[in-house]
Design a protein around this motif. Structure first.
Motif, mmCIF file in Angstrom:
data_model
loop_
_atom_site.group_PDB
_atom_site.id
_atom_site.type_symbol
_atom_site.label_atom_id
_atom_site.label_comp_id
_atom_site.label_asym_id
_atom_site.label_seq_id
_atom_site.Cartn_x
_atom_site.Cartn_y
_atom_site.Cartn_z
ATOM 1 N N PHE A 5 0.479 -10.579 -6.121
ATOM 2 C CA PHE A 5 -0.532 -9.935 -5.422
ATOM 3 C C PHE A 5 -1.199 -10.217 -6.698
ATOM 4 O O PHE A 5 -1.964 -11.152 -6.940
ATOM 5 C CB PHE A 5 -0.667 -8.762 -4.975
ATOM 6 N N GLN A 47 0.703 -1.175 -0.558
ATOM 7 C CA GLN A 47 0.272 -0.086 0.044
ATOM 8 C C GLN A 47 0.718 1.466 0.142
ATOM 9 O O GLN A 47 0.531 2.067 -0.438
ATOM 10 C CB GLN A 47 -1.165 0.066 1.472
ATOM 11 N N ALA A 106 -12.520 -9.568 5.289
ATOM 12 C CA ALA A 106 -13.422 -8.700 5.364
ATOM 13 C C ALA A 106 -14.824 -8.487 4.233
ATOM 14 O O ALA A 106 -15.425 -7.929 4.730
ATOM 15 C CB ALA A 106 -12.855 -7.192 5.138
ATOM 16 N N PHE A 135 -15.394 1.245 2.479
ATOM 17 C CA PHE A 135 -14.006 2.149 2.587
ATOM 18 C C PHE A 135 -14.534 3.474 1.733
ATOM 19 O O PHE A 135 -15.334 3.396 1.564
ATOM 20 C CB PHE A 135 -13.093 1.369 2.343
ATOM 21 N N GLY A 185 -8.002 -8.098 -4.917
ATOM 22 C CA GLY A 185 -8.832 -8.538 -4.565
ATOM 23 C C GLY A 185 -10.015 -9.039 -4.665
ATOM 24 O O GLY A 185 -11.146 -9.652 -4.044
ATOM 25 N N GLY A 215 -1.396 0.687 -10.160
ATOM 26 C CA GLY A 215 -2.378 1.987 -9.188
ATOM 27 C C GLY A 215 -2.176 1.079 -8.270
ATOM 28 O O GLY A 215 -1.837 -0.768 -8.101
ATOM 29 N N GLN A 272 -13.912 -0.766 -3.842
ATOM 30 C CA GLN A 272 -12.342 -1.104 -3.861
ATOM 31 C C GLN A 272 -10.887 -0.418 -4.171
ATOM 32 O O GLN A 272 -10.313 -1.299 -4.971
ATOM 33 C CB GLN A 272 -12.070 -2.654 -4.258
ATOM 34 N N ILE A 316 -9.762 -11.026 2.872
ATOM 35 C CA ILE A 316 -10.744 -12.612 2.570
ATOM 36 C C ILE A 316 -11.711 -12.291 3.982
ATOM 37 O O ILE A 316 -12.706 -12.284 3.857
ATOM 38 C CB ILE A 316 -9.650 -13.513 2.315
HETATM 39 C C1 HEM Z 1 -13.539 -6.801 1.571
HETATM 40 C C2 HEM Z 1 -13.479 -6.185 0.627
HETATM 41 C C3 HEM Z 1 -12.725 -5.186 0.343
HETATM 42 C C4 HEM Z 1 -12.880 -4.377 0.078
HETATM 43 C C5 HEM Z 1 -13.804 -3.594 0.614
HETATM 44 C C6 HEM Z 1 -11.424 -3.883 -0.411
HETATM 45 C C7 HEM Z 1 -11.072 -2.175 -0.812
HETATM 46 C C8 HEM Z 1 -9.643 -1.856 -0.941
HETATM 47 C C9 HEM Z 1 -9.908 -0.726 -0.875
HETATM 48 C C10 HEM Z 1 -10.336 0.455 -1.012
HETATM 49 C C11 HEM Z 1 -7.601 -0.394 -1.816
HETATM 50 C C12 HEM Z 1 -6.856 1.263 -1.651
HETATM 51 C C13 HEM Z 1 -6.780 1.260 -3.243
HETATM 52 C C14 HEM Z 1 -6.095 2.104 -3.188
HETATM 53 O O1 HEM Z 1 -5.677 2.406 -2.190
HETATM 54 O O2 HEM Z 1 -6.380 3.097 -4.254
HETATM 55 C C15 HEM Z 1 -7.627 -2.553 -2.082
HETATM 56 C C16 HEM Z 1 -6.153 -2.393 -1.831
HETATM 57 C C17 HEM Z 1 -5.708 -3.570 -1.372
HETATM 58 N N1 HEM Z 1 -6.075 -4.963 -1.941
HETATM 59 FE FE1 HEM Z 1 -8.456 -4.967 -1.512
HETATM 60 N N2 HEM Z 1 -11.174 -4.641 -1.044
HETATM 61 C C18 HEM Z 1 -11.462 -5.996 -0.668
HETATM 62 C C19 HEM Z 1 -10.868 -6.642 -0.384
HETATM 63 C C20 HEM Z 1 -9.348 -7.601 -0.589
HETATM 64 C C21 HEM Z 1 -9.163 -9.074 -0.574
HETATM 65 C C22 HEM Z 1 -10.199 -10.576 -0.836
HETATM 66 C C23 HEM Z 1 -7.541 -9.072 -0.856
HETATM 67 C C24 HEM Z 1 -6.707 -10.038 -1.560
HETATM 68 C C25 HEM Z 1 -6.867 -11.227 -0.966
HETATM 69 C C26 HEM Z 1 -7.127 -7.492 -1.108
HETATM 70 C C27 HEM Z 1 -5.745 -6.931 -0.979
HETATM 71 C C28 HEM Z 1 -6.155 -6.180 -1.389
HETATM 72 C C29 HEM Z 1 -4.043 -5.296 -1.487
HETATM 73 C C30 HEM Z 1 -2.827 -6.364 -1.988
HETATM 74 C C31 HEM Z 1 -4.600 -4.584 -1.511
HETATM 75 C C32 HEM Z 1 -3.015 -2.767 -1.820
HETATM 76 C C33 HEM Z 1 -3.246 -2.542 -3.403
HETATM 77 C C34 HEM Z 1 -2.538 -1.629 -3.886
HETATM 78 O O3 HEM Z 1 -1.433 -0.612 -2.934
HETATM 79 O O4 HEM Z 1 -1.889 -1.720 -4.452
HETATM 80 N N3 HEM Z 1 -8.545 -6.780 -0.956
HETATM 81 N N4 HEM Z 1 -8.986 -2.928 -1.261
#
Ligand code: HEM
Length: 417
Positions: free
Chosen positions: A99, A85, A246, A290, A365, A360, A352, A244
Motif C-alpha cells: 500500500f 486492517q 470518503a 472516525f 492514505g 502499525g 487517520q 478516496i
Molecule cells: C477520507 C479520509 C480518510 C480517513 C478519515 C481515514 C481514516 C483511517 C483510519 C482511522 C484508519 C485506521 C487506523 C488504525 O486502525 O490504526 C485508516 C486505515 C487505512 N486507510 Fe484511511 N482514511 C482516509 C483516507 C484514506 C485514503 C485516501 C486511502 C487510500 C488511498 C486510505 C487507505 C487506508 C488503508 C489501506 C488503511 C488500513 C491500514 C492498515 O490497516 O495498516 N485511507 N484510515
C-alpha cells in the motif's frame, strides 16, 4: 499488583454510545478523570482509552492485535474480509508495504493532477446549473479520481452507481435497517464486479497502467510468494476506491469552515501554501470523522497500574485525542494557526490513526487525503464564487459518519477568471 480500572456501572452501555456518539469516550474520560476506563458494549467487556500515552500503547504491536477485533457489521460494509486492517505482524507489514509503495511522490503528483482535472470538468458543468449539493457532487468527482488513479476502468454510465455503492459502504456501518443493507449490498456488487475485472487482468485481457493500485494489488505476492485470492484483491482495491470517495466528508467540512470563518477565507486567498496545509490539518483535527478504532489485547499486561487482560476488546478514541485539552490549547476552537508551531507527534494528532505507517495500522492514505483536500480547498476559495443559501448547515455529533445536514447547497456558481 494493579488497581481497579474506573468502570461504568450497569449491564450494557451500547445505548449511551449511540446517544453520545463522538463524545461518549471523552465525556467519561472527563468524569472519571482517567484516560482509560472499562465499560460494556453489546454485552462484552470493553476498555476505552484516549490521549497521547494511550495511543502509544494502543499502537504497540506487543500489546494489541487487530485480527478478530473489527465488528462484523464493519466488515460487511466498510472493511470487507481478509484485508490489511485485520492482519498482524509480518503479514501485515508485507501487505502494508505494498500500500505504501503506491504513495510515492510521483503517484501523489499524479493524484493531484487528476483531482485538478476532475474538479475542473465538474465546475464547468456547475456553472450552467441552478444549484448543486456539494457532498454528492464531490463524491462523484472523487469516484472518477479514484478509478483513474487506481487504474480501474469504468464505463461512463457506471460511475453514478459505483459512486453510490462506495458511498454506502462509508455511510452504513453504524446505520440500522435499510441504510445498513445498502452498504452491504453495495459492497457485494462492487466486489463481484471487481472480481471479474481482476480475472480479466490475470488472463491478460485487461492491462492496467503500471504502478497503479490495480496493477500492484493484482500482482502482489504474499510472504509465501502466492498471488492473493481474487476476493482479497477486490477488498484491497476497494480500500483504495472507497477511501478516496470518503474524502468528500472532509471536503464538505472544508466548505463549512470557509463559510463559518470568513476571516480564514481571506487569509487563504493570499495563496500561502503553508497556510493552506495548516487549514487542512485543522479541518482534519476539528471536525468529527472516525470516532474510534478497535483492537484486542494481545497478552495480559499492566499499564499505569491497570490490568489489561488478553482478548479484551479495546477502543482508542480518535476524536477525543484530537480534542484533548492536555494536547491542544482551546481544543474546541477552530484555529489553523495552531499548526504553525505544532510539535509533530505520531500519537497526538490522529484523525487517520497514529504510530508508524509500516509497522502499525496508521492510514495508508493520509498523504493522499491531504493532497486531495488541498486541491479542493483551492477550488473552493480561489477558483470559484458561489452563494450559500439558507439551509441547515448543522452537523450531528451522534450520527457516524457526521455530515452537515444539508450536505451543503451552492447556488449561482461561477468560475473566477
Ligand atoms: C477520507 C479520509 C480518510 C480517513 C478519515 C481515514 C481514516 C483511517 C483510519 C482511522 C484508519 C485506521 C487506523 C488504525 O486502525 O490504526 C485508516 C486505515 C487505512 N486507510 Fe484511511 N482514511 C482516509 C483516507 C484514506 C485514503 C485516501 C486511502 C487510500 C488511498 C486510505 C487507505 C487506508 C488503508 C489501506 C488503511 C488500513 C491500514 C492498515 O490497516 O495498516 N485511507 N484510515
Amino acid at each position: 499488583m494493579s488497581n481497579t480500572m474506573p468502570h461504568e456501572d450497569g449491564i450494557d452501555h451500547t445505548l449511551s454510545l449511540m446517544r453520545e456518539g463522538y463524545l461518549y469516550i471523552l465525556n467519561r474520560r472527563r468524569s472519571f478523570n482517567s484516560d482509560v476506563f472499562e465499560t460494556r458494549f453489546l454485552g462484552r467487556k470493553t476498555i476505552c482509552m484516549g490521549g497521547k500515552e494511550a495511543a502509544e500503547i494502543f499502537y504497540d504491536p506487543e500489546k494489541f492485535k487487530r485480527e478478530g477485533a473489527a465488528p462484523n457489521r464493519l466488515k460487511e460494509t466498510m472493511f470487507g474480509k481478509n484485508g490489511v486492517q485485520g492482519l498482524d505482524g509480518q503479514k501485515h507489514r508485507h501487505r502494508k508495504e505494498m500500500f505504501m509503495s503506491l504513495m510515492s511522490p510521483n503517484n501523489l503528483k499524479r493524484l493531484t493532477d487528476i483531482t485538478n482535472e476532475e474538479w475542473q470538468t465538474a465546475v464547468n458543468k456547475w456553472e450552467s446549473l441552478d444549484q448543486i449539493t456539494l457532498y454528492e457532487e464531490v463524491q462523484e468527482i472523487l469516484c472518477r479520481v479514484a478509478c483513474r488513479w487506481a487504474g480501474v476502468p469504468v464505463q461512463e454510465d457506471g460511475i453514478k452507481n459505483l459512486t453510490n455503492d462506495l458511498a454506502a459502504m462509508i455511510e452504513s456501518p453504524a446505520a440500522v435497517g435499510p441504510s445498513h443493507w445498502k452498504g452491504r449490498n453495495g459492497r457485494n456488487r462492487v466486489e463481484k464486479w471487481l472480481g471479474e475485472l481482476i480475472t480479466s487482468v490475470r488472463d491478460g485481457q485487461v492491462e492496467p497502467p503500471e504502478n497503479t493500485a490495480l496493477d500492484r494489488i493484482v500482482w502482489h505476492r504474499d510472504l509465501d510468494k502466492n498471488l492473493l485470492d481474487t476476493e482479497v484483491v477486490a477488498v484491497e482495491v476497494i480500500n483504495i476506491l472507497r477511501s478516496i470517495v470518503a474524502i468528500a466528508l472532509f471536503i464538505n467540512f472544508i466548505a463549512l469552515a470557509v463559510h463559518h470563518y470568513p476571516e480564514e477565507r481571506e487569509k487563504l486567498k493570499l495563496g500561502d501554501e503553508k497556510y493552506a496545509q495548516m487549514f487542512v490539518q485543522e479541518v482534519r483535527r476539528y471536525y468529527p470523522f472516525f470516532p474510534f478504532i478497535t483492537a484486542l489485547v494481545k497478552k495480559d499486561f499492566i499499564w499505569n497500574n491497570f490490568r489489561f487482560e488478553k482478548d479484551t476488546l479495546t477502543f482508542l478514541d480518535l476524536y477525543g485525542t484530537n480534542h484533548d485539552p492536555k494536547i491542544w490549547e482551546n481544543p474546541d476552537r477552530f484555529n489553523p494557526q495552531r499548526f504553525a508551531e505544532w510539535k509533530k507527534s505520531p500519537f497526538s494528532f490522529i484523525p487517520q490513526g497514529g504510530g508508524d505507517y509500516l509497522w502499525g495500522h496508521r492510514c495508508a492514505g493520509e498523504w493522499a487525503t491531504i493532497e486531495v483536500m488541498k486541491v479542493s480547498l483551492d477550488f473552493l476559495v480561489n477558483r470559484l464564487e458561489y452563494d450559500v443559501p439558507d439551509q441547515d448547515l448543522s452537523y450531528s455529533m451522534v450520527n457516524m459518519p457526521s455530515i452537515p445536514h444539508s450536505k451543503i447547497i451552492f447556488k449561482n456558481i461561477k468560475q473566477k477568471r
